[in-house]
Design an enzyme around this catalytic site. Structure first.
Site, short mmCIF file in Angstrom:
data_model
loop_
_atom_site.label_atom_id
_atom_site.label_comp_id
_atom_site.label_asym_id
_atom_site.label_seq_id
_atom_site.Cartn_x
_atom_site.Cartn_y
_atom_site.Cartn_z
N ALA A 41 -25.01 -27.79 -28.93
CA ALA A 41 -25.28 -26.87 -30.05
C ALA A 41 -24.33 -25.66 -30.06
O ALA A 41 -24.06 -25.10 -31.13
CB ALA A 41 -26.73 -26.40 -30.00
N TYR A 62 -28.36 -40.28 -30.87
CA TYR A 62 -27.61 -40.12 -29.62
C TYR A 62 -27.60 -41.37 -28.74
O TYR A 62 -27.01 -41.35 -27.66
CB TYR A 62 -28.16 -38.93 -28.83
CG TYR A 62 -28.08 -37.63 -29.60
CD1 TYR A 62 -26.85 -37.11 -29.97
CD2 TYR A 62 -29.23 -36.95 -30.00
CE1 TYR A 62 -26.76 -35.92 -30.69
CE2 TYR A 62 -29.16 -35.77 -30.72
CZ TYR A 62 -27.91 -35.26 -31.07
OH TYR A 62 -27.82 -34.11 -31.79
N GLU A 78 -12.51 -32.16 -26.65
CA GLU A 78 -13.90 -32.00 -27.09
C GLU A 78 -14.51 -33.38 -27.33
O GLU A 78 -13.85 -34.24 -27.92
CB GLU A 78 -13.90 -31.18 -28.38
CG GLU A 78 -15.24 -30.98 -29.02
CD GLU A 78 -15.11 -30.24 -30.37
OE1 GLU A 78 -14.05 -30.38 -31.04
OE2 GLU A 78 -16.06 -29.55 -30.74
N ASP A 120 -13.12 -18.51 -26.62
CA ASP A 120 -12.29 -17.50 -25.96
C ASP A 120 -12.04 -17.83 -24.49
O ASP A 120 -10.94 -17.59 -23.97
CB ASP A 120 -12.93 -16.11 -26.09
CG ASP A 120 -12.81 -15.55 -27.50
OD1 ASP A 120 -12.02 -16.09 -28.29
OD2 ASP A 120 -13.52 -14.56 -27.80
N ARG A 159 -35.29 -38.65 -26.64
CA ARG A 159 -35.66 -38.68 -28.06
C ARG A 159 -34.40 -38.87 -28.89
O ARG A 159 -33.29 -38.77 -28.40
CB ARG A 159 -36.37 -37.37 -28.46
CG ARG A 159 -37.74 -37.27 -27.81
CD ARG A 159 -38.47 -36.05 -28.29
NE ARG A 159 -38.64 -36.06 -29.75
CZ ARG A 159 -39.10 -35.02 -30.45
NH1 ARG A 159 -39.41 -33.90 -29.84
NH2 ARG A 159 -39.23 -35.11 -31.75
N ASN A 193 -18.39 -31.12 -23.99
CA ASN A 193 -19.32 -31.30 -25.10
C ASN A 193 -20.20 -30.06 -25.10
O ASN A 193 -21.18 -29.98 -24.36
CB ASN A 193 -20.17 -32.56 -24.93
CG ASN A 193 -21.09 -32.78 -26.12
OD1 ASN A 193 -21.25 -31.88 -26.96
ND2 ASN A 193 -21.70 -33.94 -26.20
N PRO A 234 -26.23 -27.41 -23.90
CA PRO A 234 -27.69 -27.51 -23.90
C PRO A 234 -28.24 -28.84 -24.41
O PRO A 234 -27.76 -29.40 -25.39
CB PRO A 234 -28.13 -26.36 -24.82
CG PRO A 234 -26.91 -25.95 -25.56
CD PRO A 234 -25.73 -26.29 -24.69
N ASN A 235 -29.25 -29.30 -23.68
CA ASN A 235 -30.05 -30.49 -24.02
C ASN A 235 -29.35 -31.83 -23.76
O ASN A 235 -29.97 -32.87 -23.95
CB ASN A 235 -30.54 -30.43 -25.48
CG ASN A 235 -31.43 -29.24 -25.72
OD1 ASN A 235 -32.38 -29.00 -24.98
ND2 ASN A 235 -31.10 -28.43 -26.72
N HIS A 237 -21.22 -25.14 -32.49
CA HIS A 237 -21.25 -24.61 -33.85
C HIS A 237 -21.44 -23.09 -33.90
O HIS A 237 -21.57 -22.53 -34.98
CB HIS A 237 -22.35 -25.33 -34.63
CG HIS A 237 -22.40 -26.80 -34.35
ND1 HIS A 237 -21.32 -27.63 -34.61
CD2 HIS A 237 -23.34 -27.59 -33.76
CE1 HIS A 237 -21.63 -28.87 -34.22
NE2 HIS A 237 -22.83 -28.86 -33.70
N HIS A 283 -18.07 -35.41 -28.75
CA HIS A 283 -19.42 -35.43 -29.32
C HIS A 283 -19.92 -36.86 -29.33
O HIS A 283 -19.20 -37.78 -29.75
CB HIS A 283 -19.44 -34.83 -30.73
CG HIS A 283 -19.11 -33.39 -30.71
ND1 HIS A 283 -19.97 -32.45 -30.20
CD2 HIS A 283 -17.99 -32.73 -31.07
CE1 HIS A 283 -19.40 -31.27 -30.25
NE2 HIS A 283 -18.19 -31.41 -30.78
N ARG A 340 -23.13 -28.45 -38.75
CA ARG A 340 -22.43 -29.07 -37.61
C ARG A 340 -20.95 -29.33 -37.91
O ARG A 340 -20.23 -29.88 -37.08
CB ARG A 340 -23.11 -30.40 -37.24
CG ARG A 340 -24.52 -30.24 -36.72
CD ARG A 340 -25.09 -31.55 -36.21
NE ARG A 340 -26.53 -31.54 -36.25
CZ ARG A 340 -27.32 -31.10 -35.26
NH1 ARG A 340 -26.81 -30.66 -34.14
NH2 ARG A 340 -28.64 -31.11 -35.39
N ARG A 387 -22.82 -35.44 -40.30
CA ARG A 387 -24.17 -34.86 -40.19
C ARG A 387 -24.32 -33.59 -41.03
O ARG A 387 -23.61 -33.41 -41.99
CB ARG A 387 -24.48 -34.64 -38.70
CG ARG A 387 -24.49 -35.97 -37.91
CD ARG A 387 -24.85 -35.79 -36.47
NE ARG A 387 -26.21 -35.28 -36.32
CZ ARG A 387 -26.72 -34.83 -35.17
NH1 ARG A 387 -25.97 -34.84 -34.07
NH2 ARG A 387 -27.96 -34.38 -35.12
N SER A 413 -22.45 -38.04 -31.07
CA SER A 413 -22.72 -38.46 -32.45
C SER A 413 -21.51 -38.18 -33.33
O SER A 413 -20.57 -37.47 -32.94
CB SER A 413 -23.94 -37.70 -32.99
OG SER A 413 -23.66 -36.32 -33.09
#
Ligand code: CA2
Length: 143
Positions: free
Chosen positions: A76, A22, A97, A86, A17, A73, A9-10, A79, A99, A110, A106, A101
């Site tokens: 959110a 990011y 994986e 699974d 922003r 990635n 998401p996002n 976490h 990320h 996270r 952080r 950032s």
């Protein structure tokens, strides 16, 4: 070699922003980077972004027998999502994986990554370059 790149998401809002966290690069820049990385590594990359946990689970399940590696990635869902963990375990496809950032530096919430418990490597804090590194890693190890 076929690699599935999944974003949660996002991630599609990148560059709009929070550039201090990011970076300024956009989701379009990420798509361009994936295209150039596919050429560089000599692999086929399919990418998918969703804001919905179940869609990501469906995509991981559908990768079974079709993909040789997954770069993910989970954003959110990193976490929170035992479901994504699974699904990765169920298909047993090598996964890395990513990320954008430096999540380690952080907020405490996270610091846990459920999908990361399956992934054989986590790349963080390199911005979009992390996706490139993840693809090159999978190619080197499994290609
Ligand atoms: O650093 C990463 O790649 C993250 O997976 C990004 C997620 C965050 O929840 C993770 O903890 C770390 C956030 C995705 C993008 O969120 C945006 C927020 C504001 C503006 C644009 C995107």
């Amino acid at each position: 070699m076929k690699i599935l790149v999944l974003n949660g998401p996002n991630i599609n809002m990148l560059g709009i922003r929070e550039p201090d966290i990011y970076g300024k690069q956009t989701f379009g820049d990420l798509l361009a980077l994936l295209e150039s990385t596919a050429l560089e590594a000599g692999v086929t990359i399919e990418q998918y972004q969703s804001n919905h946990e179940g869609d990501l689970v469906d995509k991981i399940q559908a990768a079974y027998g079709r993909f040789d590696g997954i770069v993910i990635n989970p954003a959110a869902y990193t976490h929170t999502s035992v479901a994504i963990l699974d699904a990765l375990k169920a298909v047993s496809i090598p996964a890395v994986e990513v990320h954008i950032s430096q999540v380690d530096a952080r907020e405490p919430f996270r610091q846990i990554s459920y999908p990361g418990m399956y992934c054989e490597k986590t790349i963080q804090g390199l911005g979009l370059e992390g996706y490139r590194q993840a693809v090159l890693y999978l190619k080197k190890r499994y290609g």
